[in-house]
Design an enzyme around this catalytic site. Structure first.
Site, PDB file in Angstrom:
ATOM      1  N   TYR A  43       0.830  -1.204   0.000  1.00 56.24           N
ATOM      2  CA  TYR A  43       0.000   0.000   0.000  1.00 56.24           C
ATOM      3  C   TYR A  43       0.867   1.257   0.000  1.00 56.24           C
ATOM      4  O   TYR A  43       2.095   1.191   0.172  1.00 56.24           O
ATOM      5  CB  TYR A  43      -0.956   0.002   1.202  1.00 56.24           C
ATOM      6  CG  TYR A  43      -0.316   0.330   2.544  1.00 56.24           C
ATOM      7  CD1 TYR A  43       0.531  -0.571   3.182  1.00 56.24           C
ATOM      8  CD2 TYR A  43      -0.557   1.543   3.180  1.00 56.24           C
ATOM      9  CE1 TYR A  43       1.105  -0.272   4.419  1.00 56.24           C
ATOM     10  CE2 TYR A  43       0.011   1.850   4.410  1.00 56.24           C
ATOM     11  CZ  TYR A  43       0.842   0.938   5.020  1.00 56.24           C
ATOM     12  OH  TYR A  43       1.414   1.232   6.231  1.00 56.24           O
TER      13      TYR A  43
ATOM     14  N   LYS B  98       6.348  -1.752   1.921  1.00 52.82           N
ATOM     15  CA  LYS B  98       5.170  -1.157   2.582  1.00 52.82           C
ATOM     16  C   LYS B  98       4.002  -2.129   2.404  1.00 52.82           C
ATOM     17  O   LYS B  98       3.113  -1.950   1.565  1.00 52.82           O
ATOM     18  CB  LYS B  98       4.874   0.239   1.992  1.00 52.82           C
ATOM     19  CG  LYS B  98       4.046   1.107   2.936  1.00 52.82           C
ATOM     20  CD  LYS B  98       4.115   2.565   2.554  1.00 52.82           C
ATOM     21  CE  LYS B  98       3.071   3.429   3.247  1.00 52.82           C
ATOM     22  NZ  LYS B  98       3.170   3.526   4.701  1.00 52.82           N
TER      23      LYS B  98
ATOM     24  N   GLU C  65      12.963   2.232  13.764  1.00 60.02           N
ATOM     25  CA  GLU C  65      11.977   3.284  13.460  1.00 60.02           C
ATOM     26  C   GLU C  65      10.856   3.190  14.476  1.00 60.02           C
ATOM     27  O   GLU C  65      10.919   2.395  15.414  1.00 60.02           O
ATOM     28  CB  GLU C  65      11.446   3.103  12.032  1.00 60.02           C
ATOM     29  CG  GLU C  65      10.783   1.760  11.803  1.00 60.02           C
ATOM     30  CD  GLU C  65      10.261   1.560  10.379  1.00 60.02           C
ATOM     31  OE1 GLU C  65      10.175   2.528   9.608  1.00 60.02           O
ATOM     32  OE2 GLU C  65       9.912   0.414  10.055  1.00 60.02           O
TER      33      GLU C  65
ATOM     34  N   LEU D 189      11.190   1.470   6.936  1.00 55.56           N
ATOM     35  CA  LEU D 189      10.497   1.962   5.751  1.00 55.56           C
ATOM     36  C   LEU D 189      11.137   3.304   5.377  1.00 55.56           C
ATOM     37  O   LEU D 189      11.334   4.157   6.249  1.00 55.56           O
ATOM     38  CB  LEU D 189       9.005   2.168   6.050  1.00 55.56           C
ATOM     39  CG  LEU D 189       8.234   2.629   4.817  1.00 55.56           C
ATOM     40  CD1 LEU D 189       8.011   1.473   3.852  1.00 55.56           C
ATOM     41  CD2 LEU D 189       6.911   3.254   5.200  1.00 55.56           C
TER      42      LEU D 189
HETATM   43  C1  PLP Z   1       6.658   1.704   9.752  1.00 55.15           C
HETATM   44  C2  PLP Z   1       6.649   3.081   9.174  1.00 55.15           C
HETATM   45  N1  PLP Z   1       7.796   3.786   9.145  1.00 55.15           N
HETATM   46  C3  PLP Z   1       7.841   5.039   8.662  1.00 55.15           C
HETATM   47  C4  PLP Z   1       6.704   5.645   8.150  1.00 55.15           C
HETATM   48  C5  PLP Z   1       6.785   7.058   7.611  1.00 55.15           C
HETATM   49  O1  PLP Z   1       6.701   7.072   6.203  1.00 55.15           O
HETATM   50  P1  PLP Z   1       6.117   8.338   5.433  1.00 55.15           P
HETATM   51  O2  PLP Z   1       6.906   9.508   5.877  1.00 55.15           O
HETATM   52  O3  PLP Z   1       6.317   8.020   4.001  1.00 55.15           O
HETATM   53  O4  PLP Z   1       4.675   8.443   5.815  1.00 55.15           O
HETATM   54  C6  PLP Z   1       5.494   4.945   8.133  1.00 55.15           C
HETATM   55  C7  PLP Z   1       4.290   5.547   7.583  1.00 55.15           C
HETATM   56  O5  PLP Z   1       3.278   4.925   7.389  1.00 55.15           O
HETATM   57  C8  PLP Z   1       5.461   3.621   8.650  1.00 55.15           C
HETATM   58  O6  PLP Z   1       4.321   2.913   8.672  1.00 55.15           O
END
Ligand code: PLP
Length: 283
Positions: A33, A146, A178, A202
């Protein structure tokens, strides 16, 4: 989620959009997603979001063959139909629907493609401090994908929530990875540090924007391993995501960070982020 959604080539009223119980996304979480913020009708970092979506598709060997032009058209239509305010676009692609439940997918199965929109909380532009806890990163080895299979993230976030925290900062062997839905930044002596991109995190789009705008403003940013001790001794800590932008961390377990205040670097980077966003809106 209300309004009109895109499902497999059609724009349909959301209550009429149906997916089979045999869909592999439903049965196995065999799906990926994206979440794309839209500010005043303009998609934020669309190319980068679609590039990350393509990376996820490639990582799970799912052939979709939607071009950036095709995505742009679909998203423009969804944004137009659902109103030109702030929105959060959700894209989900599953490996499709089959007649029986088999782990090995048929190569000819057509993917299921869903795009929907929900209002984006405008208050995210305000800095609201959060409390976090450290938790063991019990997830799998491919966190750069993702995937909708978010059970690990959900169990961790629920555990943090039950303990009264807003988010968990995850770690493997005392190196932080993270948050459950966010990337992590710390500040030490006016330098920003964040874990480098690897399979355990991610690659956040907000993370990349923060690095880019900070460097442009001559703030030093270093991507490297960060330990729990580094976080605990940091001058400032924040987490980032498309849905929450920048959230200052003022407490980690029972330790107060930055005297419980929002630190000066957090405020500066937040301001840079708002300026960057406003440039997009007025372009
Ligand atoms: C596990 C994880 N890490 C980091 C992020 C941050 O990513 P982004 O800045 O693209 O929203 C998300 C966002 O959904 C996430 O689910």
């Amino acid at each position: 989620m209300a309004g009109t959604v895109y499902l497999n080539g059609d724009f349909v009223e959301s209550s009429l959009a149906k997916v089979s119980v045999f869909d592999r996304g439903f049965l196995f979480g065999d799906a990926i997603y994206e979440v794309i913020p839209v500010y005043s009708g303009k998609a934020f970092r669309l190319t980068e979001h679609i590039q990350r979506l393509d990376n996820s598709l490639e990582a799970i060997s799912l052939n979709l063959n939607y071009t950036i032009e095709k995505w742009t058209k679909i998203l423009e239509e969804i944004i137009q139909i659902n109103g030109r305010g702030h929105q959060s676009i959700y894209i989900q692609i599953t490996r499709g629907c089959e007649k029986t439940r088999e782990h090995v997918a048929n190569q000819n199965t057509l993917p299921t493609v869903l795009v929907m929109s929900s209002p984006l909380d405008v208050n995210i532009a305000e800095l609201s401090p959060i409390k976090v806890t450290f938790l063991d990163d019990i997830r799998w080895q491919n966190c750069f994908i993702k995937t909708t299979s978010l059970l690990g993230n959900i169990l961790l976030k629920q555990h943090a929530s039950k303990l009264g925290f807003d988010e968990a900062i995850l770690h493997r062997d005392r190196n932080i990875t993270e948050g459950t839905t966010t990337n992590v930044f710390i500040v030490q002596n006016k330098t920003i540090f964040t874990p480098k991109k690897d399979q355990y995190i991610l690659a956040g789009i907000t993370r990349d924007v923060i690095i880019e705008i900070s460097q442009k403003a001559s703030i030093k940013v270093i991507e490297k391993n960060i330990t729990l001790d580094d976080v605990l001794t940091a001058d400032e800590v924040w987490v980032s995501s498309s849905s929450r932008e920048i959230s200052p961390v003022t407490q980690i377990d029972d330790k107060i960070v930055a005297q419980g205040d929002i630190g000066p670097m957090t405020k500066q980077v937040h301001q840079l982020f708002q300026t960057f966003k406003n440039q997009l809106i007025s372009a």
